[in-house]
Scaffold this motif. Sequence first.
Motif, mmCIF file in Angstrom:
data_model
loop_
_atom_site.group_PDB
_atom_site.id
_atom_site.type_symbol
_atom_site.label_atom_id
_atom_site.label_comp_id
_atom_site.label_asym_id
_atom_site.label_seq_id
_atom_site.Cartn_x
_atom_site.Cartn_y
_atom_site.Cartn_z
ATOM 1 N N THR A 81 0.860 -1.184 0.000
ATOM 2 C CA THR A 81 0.000 0.000 0.000
ATOM 3 C C THR A 81 0.899 1.238 0.000
ATOM 4 O OG1 THR A 81 -0.039 0.160 2.408
ATOM 5 C CG2 THR A 81 -1.768 -1.195 1.368
ATOM 6 N N ARG A 82 0.311 2.367 -0.329
ATOM 7 C CA ARG A 82 1.062 3.620 -0.299
ATOM 8 C C ARG A 82 1.656 3.842 1.093
ATOM 9 N NH1 ARG A 82 1.931 8.563 -2.590
ATOM 10 N NH2 ARG A 82 2.080 10.284 -1.115
ATOM 11 N N GLN A 83 0.864 3.604 2.131
ATOM 12 C CA GLN A 83 1.343 3.840 3.493
ATOM 13 C C GLN A 83 2.531 2.943 3.826
ATOM 14 O OE1 GLN A 83 0.425 6.387 5.638
ATOM 15 N NE2 GLN A 83 2.333 5.650 6.561
ATOM 16 N N LYS A 84 2.493 1.697 3.384
ATOM 17 C CA LYS A 84 3.615 0.790 3.650
ATOM 18 C C LYS A 84 4.860 1.224 2.878
ATOM 19 C CE LYS A 84 1.032 -3.173 5.233
ATOM 20 N NZ LYS A 84 0.671 -4.570 5.038
ATOM 21 N N LYS A 85 4.679 1.773 1.681
ATOM 22 C CA LYS A 85 5.821 2.307 0.923
ATOM 23 C C LYS A 85 6.407 3.508 1.656
ATOM 24 C CE LYS A 85 4.018 0.845 -3.527
ATOM 25 N NZ LYS A 85 3.444 1.268 -4.804
ATOM 26 N N LEU A 86 5.542 4.373 2.173
ATOM 27 C CA LEU A 86 6.015 5.535 2.926
ATOM 28 C C LEU A 86 6.750 5.100 4.187
ATOM 29 C CD1 LEU A 86 2.952 7.925 2.511
ATOM 30 C CD2 LEU A 86 5.200 8.136 1.422
#
Length: 94
Positions: A81-86
């Motif tokens: 997810t975007r959050q996990k990438k961040l």
Amino acid sequence: MQRAVMGSLHNTTYATYIVECADGTLYTGYAGDLDGRLMKHNAGEGAKYTKSRRPVFLKYHEVHYTRSDAMKREAAIKKLTRQKKLNLIENAKT
């Protein structure tokens, strides 16, 4: 007299990377020449996705010793997810 033998040994590495585009989106890729790939992205030649979202800024990268490993890691990161990438980006800074 000894002759130098030219073999197929080389020190090539590959990078899996995440860039942040000008619109705030994240793009994940892999490259054998990370600096060259970033220059291509910013010249509008790197990928269709980043072409209209320039400039891009390197946020994260990993080094791999085989192209296959870099590609597998790219695929795994793209599934995050975007959050996990961040989180991945943030954790690499510390």
